[in-house]
Design an enzyme around this catalytic site. Structure first.
Site, PDB file in Angstrom:
ATOM      1  N   ASP A  99       0.815  -1.225   0.000  1.00 18.03           N
ATOM      2  CA  ASP A  99       0.000   0.000   0.000  1.00 18.03           C
ATOM      3  C   ASP A  99       0.840   1.263   0.000  1.00 18.03           C
ATOM      4  O   ASP A  99       0.433   2.305   0.522  1.00 18.03           O
ATOM      5  CB  ASP A  99      -0.958   0.015   1.213  1.00 18.03           C
ATOM      6  CG  ASP A  99      -1.893  -1.186   1.201  1.00 18.03           C
ATOM      7  OD1 ASP A  99      -2.201  -1.672   0.108  1.00 18.03           O
ATOM      8  OD2 ASP A  99      -2.301  -1.619   2.293  1.00 18.03           O
ATOM      9  N   ALA A 151      -3.953  -7.765  -3.664  1.00 13.28           N
ATOM     10  CA  ALA A 151      -3.520  -6.393  -3.949  1.00 13.28           C
ATOM     11  C   ALA A 151      -4.726  -5.488  -4.144  1.00 13.28           C
ATOM     12  O   ALA A 151      -5.781  -5.935  -4.589  1.00 13.28           O
ATOM     13  CB  ALA A 151      -2.665  -6.378  -5.215  1.00 13.28           C
ATOM     14  N   GLY A 152      -4.563  -4.227  -3.794  1.00  8.16           N
ATOM     15  CA  GLY A 152      -5.560  -3.211  -4.113  1.00  8.16           C
ATOM     16  C   GLY A 152      -4.785  -1.961  -4.467  1.00  8.16           C
ATOM     17  O   GLY A 152      -4.157  -1.362  -3.598  1.00  8.16           O
ATOM     18  N   HIS A 153      -4.756  -1.614  -5.736  1.00 10.83           N
ATOM     19  CA  HIS A 153      -3.944  -0.489  -6.207  1.00 10.83           C
ATOM     20  C   HIS A 153      -4.869   0.653  -6.629  1.00 10.83           C
ATOM     21  O   HIS A 153      -5.693   0.495  -7.530  1.00 10.83           O
ATOM     22  CB  HIS A 153      -3.055  -0.930  -7.371  1.00 10.83           C
ATOM     23  CG  HIS A 153      -2.020  -1.944  -6.957  1.00 10.83           C
ATOM     24  ND1 HIS A 153      -1.115  -2.500  -7.830  1.00 10.83           N
ATOM     25  CD2 HIS A 153      -1.751  -2.488  -5.749  1.00 10.83           C
ATOM     26  CE1 HIS A 153      -0.337  -3.338  -7.169  1.00 10.83           C
ATOM     27  NE2 HIS A 153      -0.711  -3.361  -5.910  1.00 10.83           N
ATOM     28  N   THR A 154      -4.719   1.785  -5.952  1.00 11.67           N
ATOM     29  CA  THR A 154      -5.643   2.906  -6.151  1.00 11.67           C
ATOM     30  C   THR A 154      -5.073   3.929  -7.123  1.00 11.67           C
ATOM     31  O   THR A 154      -3.904   4.302  -7.015  1.00 11.67           O
ATOM     32  CB  THR A 154      -5.908   3.609  -4.803  1.00 11.67           C
ATOM     33  OG1 THR A 154      -6.164   2.604  -3.824  1.00 11.67           O
ATOM     34  CG2 THR A 154      -7.081   4.563  -4.888  1.00 11.67           C
ATOM     35  N   GLN A 170       2.060  -5.972  -3.224  1.00 11.72           N
ATOM     36  CA  GLN A 170       2.514  -6.107  -1.840  1.00 11.72           C
ATOM     37  C   GLN A 170       3.815  -5.307  -1.660  1.00 11.72           C
ATOM     38  O   GLN A 170       4.017  -4.344  -2.375  1.00 11.72           O
ATOM     39  CB  GLN A 170       2.707  -7.574  -1.449  1.00 11.72           C
ATOM     40  CG  GLN A 170       1.413  -8.377  -1.351  1.00 11.72           C
ATOM     41  CD  GLN A 170       0.862  -8.815  -2.688  1.00 11.72           C
ATOM     42  OE1 GLN A 170       1.581  -9.383  -3.502  1.00 11.72           O
ATOM     43  NE2 GLN A 170      -0.396  -8.566  -2.931  1.00 11.72           N
ATOM     44  N   THR A 195       3.032 -12.652   2.779  1.00  5.43           N
ATOM     45  CA  THR A 195       2.181 -13.283   1.775  1.00  5.43           C
ATOM     46  C   THR A 195       2.908 -14.531   1.245  1.00  5.43           C
ATOM     47  O   THR A 195       3.987 -14.875   1.742  1.00  5.43           O
ATOM     48  CB  THR A 195       1.796 -12.283   0.665  1.00  5.43           C
ATOM     49  OG1 THR A 195       0.755 -12.864  -0.135  1.00  5.43           O
ATOM     50  CG2 THR A 195       2.976 -11.892  -0.201  1.00  5.43           C
ATOM     51  N   LYS A 245       3.095  10.130  -0.085  1.00  6.98           N
ATOM     52  CA  LYS A 245       2.263  10.552   1.037  1.00  6.98           C
ATOM     53  C   LYS A 245       2.987  11.449   2.041  1.00  6.98           C
ATOM     54  O   LYS A 245       2.649  11.442   3.225  1.00  6.98           O
ATOM     55  CB  LYS A 245       1.668   9.329   1.751  1.00  6.98           C
ATOM     56  CG  LYS A 245       0.816   8.453   0.820  1.00  6.98           C
ATOM     57  CD  LYS A 245       0.015   7.385   1.530  1.00  6.98           C
ATOM     58  CE  LYS A 245      -1.335   7.896   1.963  1.00  6.98           C
ATOM     59  NZ  LYS A 245      -2.323   6.811   2.197  1.00  6.98           N
ATOM     60  N   ASP A 294       2.607  14.461   2.222  1.00  8.10           N
ATOM     61  CA  ASP A 294       1.605  15.448   2.653  1.00  8.10           C
ATOM     62  C   ASP A 294       0.945  15.054   3.980  1.00  8.10           C
ATOM     63  O   ASP A 294       0.478  15.916   4.725  1.00  8.10           O
ATOM     64  CB  ASP A 294       0.522  15.615   1.568  1.00  8.10           C
ATOM     65  CG  ASP A 294      -0.080  14.283   1.149  1.00  8.10           C
ATOM     66  OD1 ASP A 294       0.667  13.435   0.639  1.00  8.10           O
ATOM     67  OD2 ASP A 294      -1.298  14.073   1.357  1.00  8.10           O
TER      68      ASP A 294
HETATM   69  P1  GDP Z   1      -0.785   0.358  -3.556  1.00  6.65           P
HETATM   70  O1  GDP Z   1      -1.390  -0.919  -3.099  1.00  6.65           O
HETATM   71  O2  GDP Z   1       0.688   0.414  -3.325  1.00  6.65           O
HETATM   72  O3  GDP Z   1      -1.146   0.722  -4.963  1.00  6.65           O
HETATM   73  O4  GDP Z   1      -1.407   1.496  -2.607  1.00  6.65           O
HETATM   74  P2  GDP Z   1      -2.956   1.627  -2.177  1.00  6.65           P
HETATM   75  O5  GDP Z   1      -3.723   2.156  -3.331  1.00  6.65           O
HETATM   76  O6  GDP Z   1      -3.439   0.394  -1.528  1.00  6.65           O
HETATM   77  O7  GDP Z   1      -2.826   2.686  -1.001  1.00  6.65           O
HETATM   78  C1  GDP Z   1      -2.305   3.950  -1.214  1.00  6.65           C
HETATM   79  C2  GDP Z   1      -3.389   4.985  -0.808  1.00  6.65           C
HETATM   80  O8  GDP Z   1      -2.801   6.255  -0.682  1.00  6.65           O
HETATM   81  C3  GDP Z   1      -4.471   5.138  -1.853  1.00  6.65           C
HETATM   82  O9  GDP Z   1      -5.683   5.453  -1.210  1.00  6.65           O
HETATM   83  C4  GDP Z   1      -3.987   6.305  -2.689  1.00  6.65           C
HETATM   84  O10 GDP Z   1      -5.037   7.018  -3.327  1.00  6.65           O
HETATM   85  C5  GDP Z   1      -3.338   7.162  -1.642  1.00  6.65           C
HETATM   86  N1  GDP Z   1      -2.186   7.962  -2.087  1.00  6.65           N
HETATM   87  C6  GDP Z   1      -1.233   7.652  -3.004  1.00  6.65           C
HETATM   88  N2  GDP Z   1      -0.277   8.598  -3.029  1.00  6.65           N
HETATM   89  C7  GDP Z   1      -0.633   9.520  -2.103  1.00  6.65           C
HETATM   90  C8  GDP Z   1      -0.026  10.728  -1.636  1.00  6.65           C
HETATM   91  O11 GDP Z   1       1.042  11.138  -2.068  1.00  6.65           O
HETATM   92  N3  GDP Z   1      -0.700  11.397  -0.650  1.00  6.65           N
HETATM   93  C9  GDP Z   1      -1.865  10.977  -0.123  1.00  6.65           C
HETATM   94  N4  GDP Z   1      -2.429  11.698   0.833  1.00  6.65           N
HETATM   95  N5  GDP Z   1      -2.455   9.838  -0.544  1.00  6.65           N
HETATM   96  C10 GDP Z   1      -1.839   9.115  -1.506  1.00  6.65           C
HETATM   97  P1  IMO Z   2      -0.871  -4.156  -2.250  1.00  6.91           P
HETATM   98  O1  IMO Z   2      -0.400  -4.688  -3.594  1.00  6.91           O
HETATM   99  C1  IMO Z   2      -0.974  -4.595   2.073  1.00  6.91           C
HETATM  100  C2  IMO Z   2      -0.961  -8.685   3.662  1.00  6.91           C
HETATM  101  C3  IMO Z   2      -2.232  -9.101   4.366  1.00  6.91           C
HETATM  102  C4  IMO Z   2      -1.665 -10.091   5.371  1.00  6.91           C
HETATM  103  C5  IMO Z   2      -0.555 -10.777   4.583  1.00  6.91           C
HETATM  104  C6  IMO Z   2      -0.969 -12.095   3.958  1.00  6.91           C
HETATM  105  O2  IMO Z   2      -2.159  -3.439  -2.309  1.00  6.91           O
HETATM  106  O3  IMO Z   2       0.227  -3.380  -1.605  1.00  6.91           O
HETATM  107  P2  IMO Z   2      -2.515 -12.770   1.885  1.00  6.91           P
HETATM  108  O4  IMO Z   2      -3.966 -12.503   1.620  1.00  6.91           O
HETATM  109  O5  IMO Z   2      -1.586 -12.245   0.827  1.00  6.91           O
HETATM  110  O6  IMO Z   2      -2.229 -14.199   2.200  1.00  6.91           O
HETATM  111  O7  IMO Z   2      -2.193 -11.951   3.253  1.00  6.91           O
HETATM  112  O8  IMO Z   2      -0.191  -9.871   3.549  1.00  6.91           O
HETATM  113  N1  IMO Z   2      -1.161  -8.174   2.277  1.00  6.91           N
HETATM  114  C7  IMO Z   2      -1.125  -6.884   1.956  1.00  6.91           C
HETATM  115  N2  IMO Z   2      -0.986  -5.777   2.728  1.00  6.91           N
HETATM  116  N3  IMO Z   2      -1.050  -4.481   0.735  1.00  6.91           N
HETATM  117  C8  IMO Z   2      -1.168  -5.562  -0.052  1.00  6.91           C
HETATM  118  O9  IMO Z   2      -1.140  -5.489  -1.399  1.00  6.91           O
HETATM  119  C9  IMO Z   2      -1.244  -6.838   0.557  1.00  6.91           C
HETATM  120  N4  IMO Z   2      -1.380  -8.100   0.088  1.00  6.91           N
HETATM  121  C10 IMO Z   2      -1.310  -8.904   1.155  1.00  6.91           C
HETATM  122  O10 IMO Z   2      -2.853  -8.007   4.988  1.00  6.91           O
HETATM  123  O11 IMO Z   2      -1.066  -9.393   6.422  1.00  6.91           O
HETATM  124 MG    MG Z   3      -2.912  -1.619  -1.805  1.00  8.14          MG
END
Ligand code: GDP
Ligand code: IMO
Ligand code: MG
Length: 421
Positions: A13, A39-42, A221, A236, A328, A330
């Site tokens: 994240d 994964a959850g990529h925003t 991850q 993971t 982040k 900010d």
């Molecule tokens: P990923 O899994 O690495 O793609 O990251 P996620 O999407 O799970 O989590 C990152 C979160 O931070 C998301 O809600 C993004 O919209 C947000 N984000 C990304 N860059 C920034 C930043 O520079 N500042 C702030 N405040 N939020 C950010």
């Molecule tokens: P992105 O790509 C944050 C964490 C889970 C748990 C451990 C094992 O969005 O950064 P799993 O379901 O993979 O067997 O869970 O890994 N985890 C993540 N934490 N971002 C992720 O992906 C994650 N993918 C798995 O929370 O602790």
């Molecule tokens: Mg994520």
């Protein structure tokens, strides 16, 4: 050409999705190489917000080729939901997206096994995303897995055998479950998946490189969740590190180019496991609130703490990072003081080495003045406050790699490139 790789250096994240989207215009193709719908990529742009789980983050910028590589595990149902939602927003991926025939399929029984394994661990549970990741990779390694390419021949037979095996395991665990509700939509989703370009993606990727076309590999991850080098067993089930790109796409180590390492200006973690710099006070609370630190997949609150330079140096070493990206910052805009963990104390001894047992590590901090400036509208590094520049220089000295990009907000536009040649 070589493949450039973008990797999370912490516990996931970090903001990978956002930066892959920003970098996509420089590349001909974007590829995912491991992980799955855990994964959850925003991505945020033009007032829209998308969360991608299995589909690479390079789909929104100019019809680029996107690839789901062999190292990925894919749940046909979640994939269908994700792709259909995008199609409803006008992003039809049928031509743009290729899926490796060697990628493994997450079955409904894998998801149930994930829950059963967690329940069996009791208080020692990992806190997985419940998406069946561990059981699917377990089947892959024990040579029992089903692959996307299996959909094309005698699938029913292979599926029934795998399901029977899982049901026996669940029976032995005395775990109650209801498969029917999960299974029906999953089986229906298989035809949808078959409508995509199912390919031997290692050939496609290497052909691109030979033809001089550029590829960006999108990590999922983070390095601290790597099955070998992360905070085991709270990790993971795949190699999230740079080497995972070689095995997960079929790219030779000689064909890895730039390695972008991405990190938050502080640190977060979802799920269980050691986190030496975790804060249980109002500062941690402020990070969580200002950073909206709730999981994009599970909605779980992310644990927050100061940046951990011991862990980051370790990640930089394991991944061979050539450029850093800080996200982040900010979130820290209002802080008077910023702390950074520069060493650990393990069994009473100070060390700068990432230890075998991370739960024993107590952080030793350096303190820096905060910049106390709203940076979220800044467009160039010329506007950076002095204290912020000092933080960047401090991190670059500690990590030995330049910070080339700074992100000051979630939107695509809130991205500042430094050292602009
Ligand atoms: P990923 O899994 O690495 O793609 O990251 P996620 O999407 O799970 O989590 C990152 C979160 O931070 C998301 O809600 C993004 O919209 C947000 N984000 C990304 N860059 C920034 C930043 O520079 N500042 C702030 N405040 N939020 C950010
Ligand atoms: P992105 O790509 C944050 C964490 C889970 C748990 C451990 C094992 O969005 O950064 P799993 O379901 O993979 O067997 O869970 O890994 N985890 C993540 N934490 N971002 C992720 O992906 C994650 N993918 C798995 O929370 O602790
Ligand atoms: Mg994520």
């Amino acid at each position: 050409m070589k493949v450039d790789v973008l990797l999370g250096l912490q516990w996931g994240d970090e903001g990978k999705g956002k930066v892959v989207d920003v970098l996509t215009p420089k590349y001909d193709a974007v590829a995912r190489f491991q992980g799955g719908p855990n994964a959850g990529h925003t991505l945020e742009f033009g007032g829209e917000r998308y969360i991608l789980r299995s589909i690479p983050s390079g789909i929104f910028q100019g019809g680029k080729t996107n690839i789901i590589g062999n190292g990925v595990v894919i749940d046909p149902l979640l994939f269908k939901e994700e792709a259909e939602a995008l199609a409803n927003h006008g992003h039809n991926l049928k031509q743009q997206l290729m899926i490796s025939k060697k990628a493994h399929l997450i079955m409904p029984t894998h998801r149930i096994l994930d829950l059963a394994n967690e329940a069996a661990k009791g208080s020692g549970k990992i806190g997985t995303t419940g998406k069946g990741i561990g059981p699917t990779y377990t089947d892959k390694i024990s040579r029992n897995g089903l692959r996307v390419g299996d959909l094309l021949e005698n699938f029913d037979e292979k599926y029934s055998a795998a399901k029977r095996r899982h049901e026996n395991m669940l029976r032995a665990m005395n775990f109650e479950y209801n498969l029917i509700d999960l299974e029906r939509p999953w089986l229906e989703a298989l035809d949808y998946l078959k409508g995509f370009r199912l390919v031997d993606s290692e050939h496609e990727v290497n052909a691109m490189l030979r033809e001089g076309r550029s590829v960006l590999a999108e990590g999922a991850q983070g390095t601290m969740l790597d099955i070998d080098f992360g905070s085991y067993p709270f990790v993971t089930s795949s190699n999230t590190i740079c080497a995972g790109c070689c095995t997960g796409l079929g790219v030779s180590p000689r064909n890895i180019g730039e390695v972008y390492g991405i990190f938050k200006a502080y640190c977060t973690r979802v799920g269980s496991g050691p986190f030496p710099t975790e804060l249980h006070d109002e500062t941690g609370e402020a990070m969580c609130e200002r950073g909206h630190e709730f999981g994009s997949v599970t909605g779980r609150r992310r644990r927050c703490g100061w940046i951990d330079l011991v862990a980051l140096r370790y990640a930089v070493m394991i991944d061979g990072v050539t450029q850093l990206i800080m996200m982040k910052s900010d979130v820290l805009d209002t802080f008077n003081v910023i702390r950074a963990c520069v060493a650990y104390r393990v069994d009473g001894v100070e060390t700068d080495r990432f230890p075998f047992d991370l739960s024993k590590a107590e952080p030793i901090y350096a303190e820096l003045p905060g910049w106390r400036t709203d940076m979220s509208r800044m467009k160039s590094e010329d506007e950076f406050p002095e204290e912020f520049n000092a933080y960047l220089t401090f991190l670059e000295d500690e990590l030995g790699v330049p910070i080339k990009i700074v992100s000051v907000g979630p939107d695509r536009e809130q991205t500042i490139i430094r050292y602009n040649e």
